[in-house]
Motif scaffolding. Sequence first.
Motif, PDB file in Angstrom:
ATOM      1  N   ASP A   3       0.805  -1.214   0.000  1.00 52.11           N
ATOM      2  CA  ASP A   3       0.000   0.000   0.000  1.00 52.11           C
ATOM      3  C   ASP A   3       0.847   1.277   0.000  1.00 52.11           C
ATOM      4  O   ASP A   3       0.326   2.363   0.101  1.00 52.11           O
ATOM      5  CB  ASP A   3      -0.974   0.003   1.196  1.00 52.11           C
ATOM      6  CG  ASP A   3      -0.261  -0.092   2.531  1.00 52.11           C
ATOM      7  OD1 ASP A   3       0.942  -0.405   2.546  1.00 52.11           O
ATOM      8  OD2 ASP A   3      -0.925   0.140   3.553  1.00 52.11           O
ATOM      9  N   GLU A  59       3.776   3.897  -1.849  1.00 47.99           N
ATOM     10  CA  GLU A  59       4.277   4.325  -3.151  1.00 47.99           C
ATOM     11  C   GLU A  59       5.688   3.772  -3.351  1.00 47.99           C
ATOM     12  O   GLU A  59       6.475   3.725  -2.415  1.00 47.99           O
ATOM     13  CB  GLU A  59       4.311   5.852  -3.216  1.00 47.99           C
ATOM     14  CG  GLU A  59       2.945   6.501  -3.227  1.00 47.99           C
ATOM     15  CD  GLU A  59       2.152   6.178  -4.477  1.00 47.99           C
ATOM     16  OE1 GLU A  59       2.730   6.179  -5.583  1.00 47.99           O
ATOM     17  OE2 GLU A  59       0.956   5.908  -4.339  1.00 47.99           O
ATOM     18  N   VAL A 116      -2.562  -1.001 -15.425  1.00 52.31           N
ATOM     19  CA  VAL A 116      -2.015  -0.976 -14.056  1.00 52.31           C
ATOM     20  C   VAL A 116      -0.613  -0.378 -14.079  1.00 52.31           C
ATOM     21  O   VAL A 116      -0.272   0.481 -13.257  1.00 52.31           O
ATOM     22  CB  VAL A 116      -2.015  -2.395 -13.447  1.00 52.31           C
ATOM     23  CG1 VAL A 116      -1.174  -2.448 -12.177  1.00 52.31           C
ATOM     24  CG2 VAL A 116      -3.440  -2.853 -13.156  1.00 52.31           C
ATOM     25  N   ASN A 125      -0.715   3.444 -14.936  1.00 54.48           N
ATOM     26  CA  ASN A 125      -1.244   4.286 -13.857  1.00 54.48           C
ATOM     27  C   ASN A 125      -0.437   4.192 -12.569  1.00 54.48           C
ATOM     28  O   ASN A 125      -0.911   4.586 -11.503  1.00 54.48           O
ATOM     29  CB  ASN A 125      -2.709   3.941 -13.602  1.00 54.48           C
ATOM     30  CG  ASN A 125      -3.580   4.317 -14.774  1.00 54.48           C
ATOM     31  OD1 ASN A 125      -3.522   5.433 -15.264  1.00 54.48           O
ATOM     32  ND2 ASN A 125      -4.380   3.376 -15.250  1.00 54.48           N
ATOM     33  N   ARG A 144       0.372   1.756 -10.688  1.00 55.31           N
ATOM     34  CA  ARG A 144      -0.164   0.888  -9.640  1.00 55.31           C
ATOM     35  C   ARG A 144       0.526  -0.471  -9.608  1.00 55.31           C
ATOM     36  O   ARG A 144       0.249  -1.289  -8.740  1.00 55.31           O
ATOM     37  CB  ARG A 144      -1.671   0.719  -9.818  1.00 55.31           C
ATOM     38  CG  ARG A 144      -2.448   2.007  -9.580  1.00 55.31           C
ATOM     39  CD  ARG A 144      -3.951   1.775  -9.482  1.00 55.31           C
ATOM     40  NE  ARG A 144      -4.483   0.837 -10.437  1.00 55.31           N
ATOM     41  CZ  ARG A 144      -5.038   1.143 -11.610  1.00 55.31           C
ATOM     42  NH1 ARG A 144      -5.135   2.402 -11.982  1.00 55.31           N
ATOM     43  NH2 ARG A 144      -5.505   0.207 -12.401  1.00 55.31           N
TER      44      ARG A 144
END
Length: 78
Positions: A8, A10, A44, A47, A49
Motif C-alpha cells: 500500500d 508508493e 495498471v 497508472n 499501480r
Amino acid sequence: MSPAVSDDEETGIHCRLDELLEQRGMTLTRLSELVGVSIVNLSVLKNDRARAIRFSTLRAICTALDCEVGDLLVIDRS
C-alpha cells in the motif's frame, strides 16, 4: 538498508507509458497486441499501480516502443 515497500506504499517509480505511447501515436490496445500483455495489466503499469514487472515484459514493451528501460521507468522526484 532501507525497509521493503509494502503493497500500500508508493514505490517512487513513475512509468512514462502514456507519454511514450502518445509520442509514437500508439494505443494501449495496439501495445497489448504487440507484447502479449492484457490491456488491464498495461493499464495498471501505466497508472503507476504496478508493484512488479517481469523482465521479459519490460523488454517486450521497450522493443515495441523502441525505447530503453530508463525512458519507460523513472524515479519520481516530486
